[in-house]
Scaffold this motif. Structure first.
Motif, mmCIF file in Angstrom:
data_model
loop_
_atom_site.group_PDB
_atom_site.id
_atom_site.type_symbol
_atom_site.label_atom_id
_atom_site.label_comp_id
_atom_site.label_asym_id
_atom_site.label_seq_id
_atom_site.Cartn_x
_atom_site.Cartn_y
_atom_site.Cartn_z
ATOM 1 N N ARG A 22 0.857 -1.187 0.000
ATOM 2 C CA ARG A 22 0.000 0.000 0.000
ATOM 3 C C ARG A 22 0.889 1.231 0.000
ATOM 4 O O ARG A 22 1.680 1.436 0.928
ATOM 5 C CB ARG A 22 -0.931 0.007 1.218
ATOM 6 C CG ARG A 22 -1.772 1.279 1.341
ATOM 7 C CD ARG A 22 -2.777 1.208 2.485
ATOM 8 N NE ARG A 22 -3.416 2.494 2.717
ATOM 9 C CZ ARG A 22 -4.436 2.963 1.994
ATOM 10 N NH1 ARG A 22 -4.919 2.251 0.999
ATOM 11 N NH2 ARG A 22 -4.967 4.140 2.264
ATOM 12 N N SER A 72 -17.664 -3.034 -2.287
ATOM 13 C CA SER A 72 -16.442 -2.730 -3.040
ATOM 14 C C SER A 72 -16.675 -1.575 -4.002
ATOM 15 O O SER A 72 -15.791 -0.737 -4.222
ATOM 16 C CB SER A 72 -15.978 -3.966 -3.813
ATOM 17 O OG SER A 72 -15.636 -5.016 -2.949
ATOM 18 N N HIS A 76 -14.593 1.793 -4.209
ATOM 19 C CA HIS A 76 -13.996 2.060 -5.516
ATOM 20 C C HIS A 76 -14.269 3.491 -5.967
ATOM 21 O O HIS A 76 -13.446 4.112 -6.637
ATOM 22 C CB HIS A 76 -14.589 1.057 -6.512
ATOM 23 C CG HIS A 76 -13.958 1.055 -7.860
ATOM 24 N ND1 HIS A 76 -12.605 0.934 -8.058
ATOM 25 C CD2 HIS A 76 -14.507 1.139 -9.103
ATOM 26 C CE1 HIS A 76 -12.347 0.940 -9.354
ATOM 27 N NE2 HIS A 76 -13.485 1.063 -10.008
ATOM 28 N N ASP A 85 -7.576 -0.284 0.767
ATOM 29 C CA ASP A 85 -7.017 -0.788 -0.485
ATOM 30 C C ASP A 85 -5.562 -1.225 -0.332
ATOM 31 O O ASP A 85 -4.742 -0.503 0.246
ATOM 32 C CB ASP A 85 -7.073 0.308 -1.549
ATOM 33 C CG ASP A 85 -8.487 0.703 -1.902
ATOM 34 O OD1 ASP A 85 -9.131 -0.045 -2.634
ATOM 35 O OD2 ASP A 85 -8.941 1.768 -1.443
ATOM 36 N N TRP A 86 -5.267 -2.401 -0.910
ATOM 37 C CA TRP A 86 -3.899 -2.891 -1.037
ATOM 38 C C TRP A 86 -3.725 -3.398 -2.457
ATOM 39 O O TRP A 86 -4.687 -3.490 -3.205
ATOM 40 C CB TRP A 86 -3.627 -4.031 -0.036
ATOM 41 C CG TRP A 86 -3.750 -3.622 1.399
ATOM 42 C CD1 TRP A 86 -4.905 -3.494 2.115
ATOM 43 C CD2 TRP A 86 -2.681 -3.275 2.295
ATOM 44 N NE1 TRP A 86 -4.622 -3.094 3.406
ATOM 45 C CE2 TRP A 86 -3.270 -2.961 3.541
ATOM 46 C CE3 TRP A 86 -1.293 -3.228 2.164
ATOM 47 C CZ2 TRP A 86 -2.506 -2.588 4.642
ATOM 48 C CZ3 TRP A 86 -0.540 -2.854 3.261
ATOM 49 C CH2 TRP A 86 -1.134 -2.536 4.492
ATOM 50 N N THR A 87 -2.512 -3.717 -2.828
ATOM 51 C CA THR A 87 -2.236 -4.287 -4.139
ATOM 52 C C THR A 87 -1.216 -5.409 -4.001
ATOM 53 O O THR A 87 -0.384 -5.394 -3.092
ATOM 54 C CB THR A 87 -1.699 -3.222 -5.124
ATOM 55 O OG1 THR A 87 -1.295 -3.864 -6.343
ATOM 56 C CG2 THR A 87 -0.503 -2.484 -4.555
ATOM 57 N N MET A 197 -9.429 -2.069 -11.386
ATOM 58 C CA MET A 197 -9.111 -2.926 -10.249
ATOM 59 C C MET A 197 -8.217 -4.087 -10.668
ATOM 60 O O MET A 197 -7.331 -4.504 -9.916
ATOM 61 C CB MET A 197 -10.392 -3.443 -9.595
ATOM 62 C CG MET A 197 -11.135 -2.402 -8.793
ATOM 63 S SD MET A 197 -12.544 -3.101 -7.889
ATOM 64 C CE MET A 197 -11.705 -4.106 -6.673
ATOM 65 N N GLN A 200 -4.689 -2.697 -11.176
ATOM 66 C CA GLN A 200 -4.076 -2.354 -9.890
ATOM 67 C C GLN A 200 -3.872 -3.568 -8.995
ATOM 68 O O GLN A 200 -3.306 -3.438 -7.910
ATOM 69 C CB GLN A 200 -4.942 -1.318 -9.170
ATOM 70 C CG GLN A 200 -5.001 0.025 -9.871
ATOM 71 C CD GLN A 200 -5.938 1.011 -9.195
ATOM 72 O OE1 GLN A 200 -6.463 0.755 -8.111
ATOM 73 N NE2 GLN A 200 -6.147 2.152 -9.824
ATOM 74 N N SER A 202 -5.984 -5.235 -7.179
ATOM 75 C CA SER A 202 -6.586 -4.780 -5.928
ATOM 76 C C SER A 202 -6.984 -5.920 -5.002
ATOM 77 O O SER A 202 -7.581 -6.909 -5.431
ATOM 78 C CB SER A 202 -7.826 -3.936 -6.226
ATOM 79 O OG SER A 202 -7.487 -2.755 -6.900
ATOM 80 N N PHE A 204 -8.009 -6.209 -0.407
ATOM 81 C CA PHE A 204 -8.437 -5.352 0.693
ATOM 82 C C PHE A 204 -8.123 -5.970 2.052
ATOM 83 O O PHE A 204 -8.031 -7.193 2.186
ATOM 84 C CB PHE A 204 -9.959 -5.135 0.649
ATOM 85 C CG PHE A 204 -10.477 -4.436 -0.557
ATOM 86 C CD1 PHE A 204 -10.225 -3.095 -0.776
ATOM 87 C CD2 PHE A 204 -11.259 -5.118 -1.489
ATOM 88 C CE1 PHE A 204 -10.724 -2.445 -1.891
ATOM 89 C CE2 PHE A 204 -11.765 -4.478 -2.604
ATOM 90 C CZ PHE A 204 -11.495 -3.138 -2.809
#
Length: 269
Positions: A22, A72, A76, A85-87, A197, A200, A202, A204
């Motif tokens: 993040r 979500s 978003h 949010d994390w990736t 998404m 990215q 994505s 969570f």
């Protein structure tokens, strides 16, 4: 750790397995969802959700009414939620760290979270669930996470309890007559809503009614961070652009496409 080159960043993130990332513009941004850091009450939270559900049909025709899909969608599009949010991509997180609005010349930061260790700590299961899947809306457990002592404890009775993931959702998204919100955060997977998404990568964390500051658990190997030297920020960002991490590859919209073209073609004017 403070790094000043993209090579050092890639080398350092490569040392970590099974982590999420993040990116934020400063260490002052603790890994908490907006509902927590903005001090939004439960009643106000439910009111925000109600109004979104009432009016979102004007602009969006949902393909399904799955409550996790809708929650979500709210996150978003900027509604305060309990989602953070994390990736799965360290370079996507680095892009966000370098491009988020800044108040002062602070070193950007990338948080690293071990989602499996988090869920093992609070659920007793070293697994990341996707609660939007109907067959994974709950798990059976004989333990509960004590937020005062910060450890798993067994239920007194020798019974299995259904841990309902839907307990994290606001009341207006849950059909049960009795709505009980859990305390602790968990890491969850998600089904991408759109190309953005997906690009990215994505994922969570969803946070309960207890703040349970993740930033305080580095000693438990739940979370770590990498700081980027502010003086190297622009150089690293230009390197990211060359690697293909830019406005439209991250946001996947016509607006972001136009922004990238203008930055690349009009910068010398």
């Amino acid at each position: 750790m403070l790094i000043s080159t993209i090579e050092d960043y890639i080398s350092e993130t490569g040392k970590h397995e099974d982590v999420w990332f993040r990116g934020v513009s400063s260490k002052s941004y603790s890994p908490k969802p907006k509902v927590h850091w903005a001090g939004i009450s439960r009643d106000l939270e439910d009111d925000l959700v109600y109004n979104f559900l009432k009016d979102h049909f004007k602009y969006h025709s949902p393909k399904n009414d799955n409550p996790w899909y809708l929650y979500s969608l709210m996150q978003h599009h900027g509604l305060p939620t309990r989602l953070l949010d994390w990736t799965k991509s360290p370079l996507v997180a680095l892009y966000f760290a370098l491009t988020q609005p800044e108040e002062k010349k602070h070193n950007p930061r990338v948080w690293l979270l071990n989602p499996y260790r988090l869920n093992s700590t609070v659920l007793g299961y070293e697994r990341v669930y996707c609660p939007s899947q109907s067959n994974l809306r709950y798990i059976k457990t004989k333990n509960y996470f004590c937020t005062k002592e910060l450890e798993l404890k067994p239920y007194k009775a020798d019974v299995s309890i259904k841990l309902l993931f839907d307990s994290y959702l606001p009341a207006n998204l849950v059909s049960d007559e009795v709505h009980r919100r859990l305390d602790f955060p968990i890491a969850i997977d998600t089904i991408p809503l759109d190309a953005r998404m997906s690009a990215q990568q994505s994922v969570f964390t969803i946070h309960g009614k207890d703040s349970f500051d993740l930033a305080k658990h580095s000693s438990d190997h739940l979370i770590d961070y990498i700081d980027i030297d502010y003086s190297a920020k622009e150089k690293i960002l230009q390197q990211l652009f060359k690697l293909g991490f830019n406005e439209d590859s991250i946001y996947c919209t016509l607006d972001s496409l136009a922004q990238r073209i203008c930055r690349e073609r009009l910068s010398e004017l």
